[in-house]
Scaffold this active site. Structure first.
Site, mmCIF file in Angstrom:
data_model
loop_
_atom_site.group_PDB
_atom_site.id
_atom_site.type_symbol
_atom_site.label_atom_id
_atom_site.label_comp_id
_atom_site.label_asym_id
_atom_site.label_seq_id
_atom_site.Cartn_x
_atom_site.Cartn_y
_atom_site.Cartn_z
ATOM 1 N N LYS A 10 45.149 37.644 40.865
ATOM 2 C CA LYS A 10 44.938 37.795 42.465
ATOM 3 C C LYS A 10 44.616 36.726 43.198
ATOM 4 O O LYS A 10 45.277 36.419 44.318
ATOM 5 C CB LYS A 10 44.336 39.294 42.657
ATOM 6 C CG LYS A 10 45.313 40.356 42.017
ATOM 7 C CD LYS A 10 44.986 41.635 42.932
ATOM 8 C CE LYS A 10 45.890 42.858 42.380
ATOM 9 N NZ LYS A 10 45.383 44.035 43.092
ATOM 10 N N LYS A 58 54.819 41.440 34.395
ATOM 11 C CA LYS A 58 54.643 42.939 34.592
ATOM 12 C C LYS A 58 55.483 43.397 35.873
ATOM 13 O O LYS A 58 55.630 42.491 36.868
ATOM 14 C CB LYS A 58 53.360 43.108 34.938
ATOM 15 C CG LYS A 58 52.968 44.445 35.170
ATOM 16 C CD LYS A 58 51.431 44.807 35.603
ATOM 17 C CE LYS A 58 51.258 44.379 37.125
ATOM 18 N NZ LYS A 58 49.696 44.732 37.606
ATOM 19 N N LYS A 118 54.809 45.744 42.289
ATOM 20 C CA LYS A 118 54.788 46.127 43.879
ATOM 21 C C LYS A 118 55.181 44.861 44.584
ATOM 22 O O LYS A 118 55.993 44.786 45.457
ATOM 23 C CB LYS A 118 53.872 46.790 44.448
ATOM 24 C CG LYS A 118 53.563 48.257 44.114
ATOM 25 C CD LYS A 118 52.144 48.629 44.389
ATOM 26 C CE LYS A 118 51.600 49.858 43.663
ATOM 27 N NZ LYS A 118 50.192 50.197 43.766
#
Ligand code: TYM
Length: 332
Positions: free
Chosen positions: A114, A196, A199
């Site tokens: 992130k 993966k 969103k």
């Protein structure tokens, strides 16, 4: 036998995906039963770790709560609440952060991913996020935490925090176990099946949103990346795209992977993609209809969240008082 406690959470950031549904939400509904206390929360404090538009965050938190109900979470049986409505989460998080060595947080791969993605906003919350997640879990003395594979490392940290606290400060927390589905724990992007499904996928065709229209779902599956040998076999390493489609087919039809492979014998990728899309559409269409109906009745959702927060606070406060007593924090 005493009742087991189940807890899980979902961030209200972006549109919830097929990955969220398969890895977590579907199981949240299935785990409900007489012999379990289930707590399901919309983890809006977690969402603050990346920049959010306040109005959007507020609306999405409410809609995510409605989505849980549309997915089959029954508020008569389970406690459904929004994380910020139970202030004990943030309070326990402070105490536990003082019991978490930096070295353990440094190992979290999601922080590394992130911070690479949000290089302009690497804030302290992004770093201590797993401690807040441990607090969510430990506050309710949870036995079982249904999550997708990407949360496994955070779960291990929560277990370590609980074990260390129990050993050094005094027996306080139940040590939770992850509940990760055998099939579907990691649904991959339809455009890059080595990544993966997420969103925040920069390529929207890679990601199916639970709320996508049937026509959009069909189109995205038809465009899914496969490979060029046109043989339908399950092999994550050499055929990640086809294996991902078989996994989704298996979850949505209840067939095992082996049965799914046998089902497609003699067929081509075009047929596989259409069949997967049809199975997904068949399950998500009624879910989307329930969601639309629920949103028309905002007062009902508000009432569910109010009752949920009251119930959650009761348990959370009891654990927090115990923690405060153990560490010597004054409460009048
Ligand atoms: P979040 O909001 O990213 O995702 C919610 C759940 O969906 C699962 N998931 C997937 N499963 C399979 N395939 C995928 N592609 C996929 N993408 C997401 C996640 O594993 C998760 O179970 N930190 C958590 C939310 C949280 C939480 C908690 C979870 C907050 N507090 C306490 C459990 C217990 C998160 O960001 O999930």
């Amino acid at each position: 036998m005493s009742k087991k406690t189940v807890l899980s959470g979902i961030q209200p950031s972006g549109s919830p995906t097929l990955g969220n549904y398969v890895g977590a939400l579907k199981n949240w509904a299935l785990l409900q039963g007489e012999d379990r206390y289930c707590y399901y929360c919309v983890a809006n404090l977690h969402a603050l770790t990346v920049k959010q538009d306040p109005q959007d965050l507020h609306r999405r938190s409410f809609e995510t709560a409605a989505l849980l109900l549309a997915c089959g979470v029954d508020p008569e049986v389970s406690t459904v609440f929004i994380q910020s409505d139970v202030k004990e989460h943030a309070e326990l998080s402070w105490v536990l952060s003082c019991h978490t060595p930096l070295g353990e947080l440094n190992r979290m791969t999601q922080f590394k991913d992130k911070s690479a993605k949000h290089a302009d906003n690497i804030n302290a919350g992004l770093y201590t996020y797993p401690v807040l997640m441990a607090s969510d879990i430990l506050l309710y003395q949870s036995d079982l935490v249904p999550v997708g594979a990407d949360q496994k490392q955070h779960l291990e940290l929560a277990r370590n925090i609980a074990i260390r606290f129990n050993n050094t400060v005094g027996e306080t927390f139940k040590v939770p176990e992850p509940y990760i589905p055998r099939v579907g724990a990691r649904i991959m992007s339809l455009q890059d099946p080595t990544q993966k499904m997420s969103k925040s996928d920069p390529n929207p065709s890679g990601c199916i949103a639970i709320m996508d229209d049937p026509a959009v779902i069909l189109k995205k599956f038809k465009r899914a990346v496969t490979d060029c040998d046109n043989s339908i076999a399950f092999d994550m390493e050499n055929k990640p795209g086809v294996s991902n489609l078989l996994t989704i087919f298996s979850v949505f039809t209840g067939k095992t992977i082996e049965e799914s492979v046998a089902y497609f014998e003699g067929m081509g990728y075009g047929q596989l993609k259409t069949a997967v899309a049809e199975a997904v559409i068949a399950e998500l269409t009624p879910l989307r209809e329930r969601f639309d109906e629920l949103l028309k009745n905002g007062d009902y959702i508000k009432a569910v969240l109010k009752t949920g927060a009251e119930k959650a606070r009761e348990t959370a406060l009891s654990t927090l008082k115990d923690v405060y007593a153990h560490v010597g924090l004054y409460l009048s």
